[in-house]
Write an enzyme that holds these catalytic residues in place. Structure first.
Site, PDB file in Angstrom:
ATOM      1  N   ASP A  37     -11.826   1.510   3.152  1.00  0.00           N
ATOM      2  CA  ASP A  37     -12.068   0.073   2.993  1.00  0.00           C
ATOM      3  C   ASP A  37     -13.536  -0.204   2.667  1.00  0.00           C
ATOM      4  O   ASP A  37     -13.890  -1.295   2.226  1.00  0.00           O
ATOM      5  CB  ASP A  37     -11.702  -0.672   4.295  1.00  0.00           C
ATOM      6  N   GLN A  62      -5.442  -2.159   9.304  1.00  0.00           N
ATOM      7  CA  GLN A  62      -5.082  -3.444   8.703  1.00  0.00           C
ATOM      8  C   GLN A  62      -5.583  -4.589   9.590  1.00  0.00           C
ATOM      9  O   GLN A  62      -5.282  -4.661  10.772  1.00  0.00           O
ATOM     10  CB  GLN A  62      -3.554  -3.533   8.542  1.00  0.00           C
ATOM     11  N   LYS A  74       0.836  -1.206   0.000  1.00  0.00           N
ATOM     12  CA  LYS A  74       0.000   0.000   0.000  1.00  0.00           C
ATOM     13  C   LYS A  74       0.873   1.260   0.000  1.00  0.00           C
ATOM     14  O   LYS A  74       0.579   2.226  -0.698  1.00  0.00           O
ATOM     15  CB  LYS A  74      -0.946  -0.019   1.209  1.00  0.00           C
TER      16      LYS A  74
END
Length: 281
Positions: free
Chosen positions: A118, A95, A51
């Site tokens: 997300d 995460q 990322k």
């Protein structure tokens, strides 16, 4: 025919790069993504590095907040509250997985829905259900882009999604429904799974079992999107679909690696820019 997710994701990132260059030239603030990594899970560390690299590639700002696995839930919540208030942060990503003593749902619900890149916040899930504009989970969104890239029209097509997770199965089913497909969500309790899959014009495999789907599950000429990220008997990366057994039957198929996976990160970059644009107006 292979659907080259690596190539398509690069094309999307190059388009983003141009947009961010334009922001820089106009003297505007640059979009920023913050990733929170709790603990030292090896797979999570790899994902976070990828990322960071993607942000660097498109010219976006990024920051990784690394926290010890022994931290309290309250400490993590305070970090998120601070990021919610920070006007220079556009995207917040926690995460997963988190340590067992921390409630994932509680943490994800705390993220400002406008910064939820997300697409897991209940507000964004509701918008997806209602067909409204919101931030959509990255992997399902990536699959829709892959279908667009092969000019595949879902109208009237039968889509079978095997897997009912909140991260992939349910959202991709809704996205297909919004594109006028007839959608079946199958799972571990589905009776006659082979027959159900064999009906599919598009089969989306998302169960996390290496090479589970062979040619017996696939209709001639079907499009097969493989979300799986597994290891085979030789510890080699593979998907939920037995690629070699299915590739001659499917009209299009995503390989693992290099199919759906690269799209997830490209969509994360796009979501961050979308979050920035919506907040900046």
């Amino acid at each position: 025919m292979n659907i080259n997710g690596k190539e398509i994701s690069l094309k999307r990132k190059d388009e983003l790069k141009i947009k961010i260059e334009e922001l820089k030239k106009a003297g505007k603030r640059i979009p920023k993504l913050v990733v929170i990594l709790v603990g030292d899970n090896q797979a999570s560390q790899t994902y976070v590095r990828n990322k960071e690299k993607a942000c660097e590639y498109v010219g976006m700002l990024s920051e990784v907040i690394r926290l010890d696995a022994s931290l309290t839930e309250e400490t993590l919540m305070n970090v998120i509250k601070g990021l919610n208030k920070d006007e220079n942060v556009d995207g917040i990503l926690v995460q997963l997985p988190l340590p067992q003593h921390i409630h994932e749902e509680k943490i994800l619900d705390l993220i400002d829905s406008r910064k939820d890149v997300d697409g897991f916040h209940p507000s964004n899930v509701a918008k997806l259900l209602l067909g409204q504009d919101g931030l959509v989970p990255c992997t399902p969104q990536g699959m829709m882009v892959l279908l667009d890239e092969i000019n595949y029209d879902l109208t009237g097509k039968e889509v079978v999604v095997v897997g009912r997770s909140n991260i992939v199965g349910k959202p991709v089913a809704l996205l297909c429904l919004h594109k006028n497909a007839t959608v079946t969500i199958a799972h571990s309790r589905t009776s006659n799974l082979k027959e159900v899959c064999k009906r599919a014009d598009v089969l989306i495999a998302a169960i996390g079992q290496a090479k589970f789907f062979n040619h017996e599950y696939i209709k001639e000429g079907a499009v097969v999107l493989d979300v799986g990220m597994d290891r085979d008997e030789n510890n080699k990366l593979c998907g939920d679909v037995d690629f070699d057994d299915v590739k001659e039957i499917a009209s299009y198929i995503t390989p693992v690696p290099g199919g759906v996976g690269p799209m997830t990160i490209a969509m994360l970059m796009e979501n961050t820019l979308q979050a920035y644009t919506q907040r900046e107006g």
